[in-house]
Scaffold this active site. Structure first.
Site, PDB file in Angstrom:
ATOM      1  N   GLU A  27      -6.821   5.151   7.343  1.00 13.91           N
ATOM      2  CA  GLU A  27      -6.555   6.561   7.003  1.00 13.91           C
ATOM      3  C   GLU A  27      -7.746   7.168   6.263  1.00 13.91           C
ATOM      4  OE1 GLU A  27      -2.799   5.842   5.102  1.00 13.91           O
ATOM      5  OE2 GLU A  27      -1.958   5.302   7.046  1.00 13.91           O
TER       6      GLU A  27
ATOM      7  N   HIS B 189      -9.468   1.709   4.319  1.00 14.25           N
ATOM      8  CA  HIS B 189      -8.227   1.819   5.091  1.00 14.25           C
ATOM      9  C   HIS B 189      -8.465   2.790   6.256  1.00 14.25           C
ATOM     10  CE1 HIS B 189      -4.150   2.910   6.203  1.00 14.25           C
ATOM     11  NE2 HIS B 189      -3.776   1.762   5.658  1.00 14.25           N
TER      12      HIS B 189
ATOM     13  N   ASN C  13       0.890  -1.163   0.000  1.00 10.22           N
ATOM     14  CA  ASN C  13       0.000   0.000   0.000  1.00 10.22           C
ATOM     15  C   ASN C  13       0.925   1.209   0.000  1.00 10.22           C
ATOM     16  OD1 ASN C  13      -1.817   2.021   0.424  1.00 10.22           O
ATOM     17  ND2 ASN C  13      -2.297   1.458   2.552  1.00 10.22           N
ATOM     18  N   TRP C  14       1.094   1.772  -1.176  1.00 11.13           N
ATOM     19  CA  TRP C  14       2.053   2.885  -1.299  1.00 11.13           C
ATOM     20  C   TRP C  14       1.536   4.174  -0.681  1.00 11.13           C
ATOM     21  CZ3 TRP C  14       4.199   2.763  -7.052  1.00 11.13           C
ATOM     22  CH2 TRP C  14       4.901   1.566  -7.248  1.00 11.13           C
ATOM     23  N   LYS C  15       0.246   4.250  -0.447  1.00  4.96           N
ATOM     24  CA  LYS C  15      -0.373   5.491   0.051  1.00  4.96           C
ATOM     25  C   LYS C  15      -0.033   6.630  -0.911  1.00  4.96           C
ATOM     26  CE  LYS C  15      -0.105   3.441   4.570  1.00  4.96           C
ATOM     27  NZ  LYS C  15      -0.027   3.585   6.014  1.00  4.96           N
TER      28      LYS C  15
ATOM     29  N   GLU D  23      -5.795  -4.559  10.347  1.00  9.02           N
ATOM     30  CA  GLU D  23      -4.760  -3.551  10.566  1.00  9.02           C
ATOM     31  C   GLU D  23      -5.028  -2.773  11.850  1.00  9.02           C
ATOM     32  OE1 GLU D  23      -2.597  -2.522   6.696  1.00  9.02           O
ATOM     33  OE2 GLU D  23      -4.270  -1.147   6.894  1.00  9.02           O
TER      34      GLU D  23
ATOM     35  N   GLY E 265       2.405   2.359  10.539  1.00 10.32           N
ATOM     36  CA  GLY E 265       3.400   3.431  10.384  1.00 10.32           C
ATOM     37  C   GLY E 265       4.133   3.779  11.662  1.00 10.32           C
TER      38      GLY E 265
ATOM     39  N   SER F  21       3.151  -2.103  10.174  1.00 14.73           N
ATOM     40  CA  SER F  21       4.600  -2.243  10.362  1.00 14.73           C
ATOM     41  C   SER F  21       5.123  -3.638  10.003  1.00 14.73           C
ATOM     42  CB  SER F  21       5.006  -1.845  11.786  1.00 14.73           C
ATOM     43  OG  SER F  21       4.635  -0.500  12.049  1.00 14.73           O
TER      44      SER F  21
ATOM     45  N   GLY G 241       2.728  -1.097   4.200  1.00 12.80           N
ATOM     46  CA  GLY G 241       2.881   0.305   3.840  1.00 12.80           C
ATOM     47  C   GLY G 241       4.343   0.648   3.590  1.00 12.80           C
ATOM     48  N   GLY G 242       4.983   1.229   4.590  1.00 10.67           N
ATOM     49  CA  GLY G 242       6.354   1.746   4.461  1.00 10.67           C
ATOM     50  C   GLY G 242       7.323   0.797   3.761  1.00 10.67           C
TER      51      GLY G 242
END
Ligand code: PGA
Length: 251
Positions: free
Chosen positions: A97, A95, A10-12, A167, A173, A213, A234-235
């Protein structure tokens, strides 16, 4: 158990079109022998370039959101047919966010899940508790509630094709991963909830990811837990070396 592990990035809101294309060009060879199903969740504008870059590879492409209507006066939104027209495979829905910053609710998540299937996209539905909710001891109840509403009105055959991403918000993150046991416990709750609603066969087929994470260092242990069928990353999905290791979690 024959559920295929799914490693979804998930590159956001990261990477320009050029950066995205360059990344996927490089990723192709690195993950060609991955056992997992490899998915990159990229910004809308990167989708055409990334689809082209991924041609002939085992990399699938996800959008990070969609609207539930087919078309109309919804400034700034992107619809299912638009994504389907680009050959998108998956769409991340709900998500945390999006729930937090864009006021998405369990009800809009449910509408989007239905729209995804209507237009031939597979949903990756995100659920998970905040730190306060975990401390209040309502994680299982809350996640069951989120799952029930997200899946409301779906046919068995659709639920089998749905990916659910557990999640915990406190792990996203933050570098603070849930322990294997914490992640497994909630993923098992989710599978049990699907079993209650749709029966054992469907529950055994639905894939449940963990996200929060996930890293090159912890993916293997997490993905080998009995009820965890991969990760929403993500990251670490923005870095070639890390995402390659995650996609090849068993090598
Ligand atoms: P993270 O993000 O891996 O950077 O914690 C996961 C996600 O938000 O899907």
């Amino acid at each position: 158990m024959s559920r295929k592990i799914i490693a979804a990035g998930n590159w956001k809101m990261n990477k320009t079109v050029n950066e995205a294309v360059e990344f996927v060009e490089a990723l192709k060879a690195r993950v060609s022998d991955a056992d997992s199903e490899v998915v990159v969740g990229v910004p809308f504008v990167c989708i055409p370039g990334v689809k082209k870059a991924a041609e002939g590879s085992n990399i699938k492409v996800a959008a990070q959101n969609m609207h539930w209507e087919e078309k109309g006066a919804f400034t700034g939104e992107v619809s299912g047919p638009m994504l389907a027209g680009l050959g998108v495979d998956y769409v991340i829905i709900g998500h945390s966010e999006r729930r937090q910053y864009f006021a998405e609710t369990d009800e809009t998540v449910n509408k989007k899940v239905h729209a995804a299937f209507k237009y031939g996209l597979k949903p990756i539905v995100c659920v998970g508790e905040s730190l306060t909710q975990r401390e209040q001891g309502i994680t299982a109840e809350l996640v069951r509630y989120q799952v029930k509403i997200a899946l409301l009105g779906l046919a068995d055959s659709q639920v089998k094709e749905t990916v659910i991403a557990y999640e915990p918000i406190w792990a996203i993150g933050t570098g603070k991963t849930a322990t294997n046991e914490q992640a497994e416990e909630v993923c098992a709750v989710i599978r049990d909830c699907v079993k209650e609603l749709y029966g054992n066969d469907t529950a055994e087929k639905v894939r449940i990811q963990y996200g929060g994470s996930v890293s090159a260092a912890n993916a293997s242990e997490l993905f080998n837990m009995p009820n965890i069928d991969g990760g929403l990353v993500g990251g670490a999905s923005l870095k070639l070396d890390d995402f390659e290791k995650i996609a090849k979690y068993n090598k």
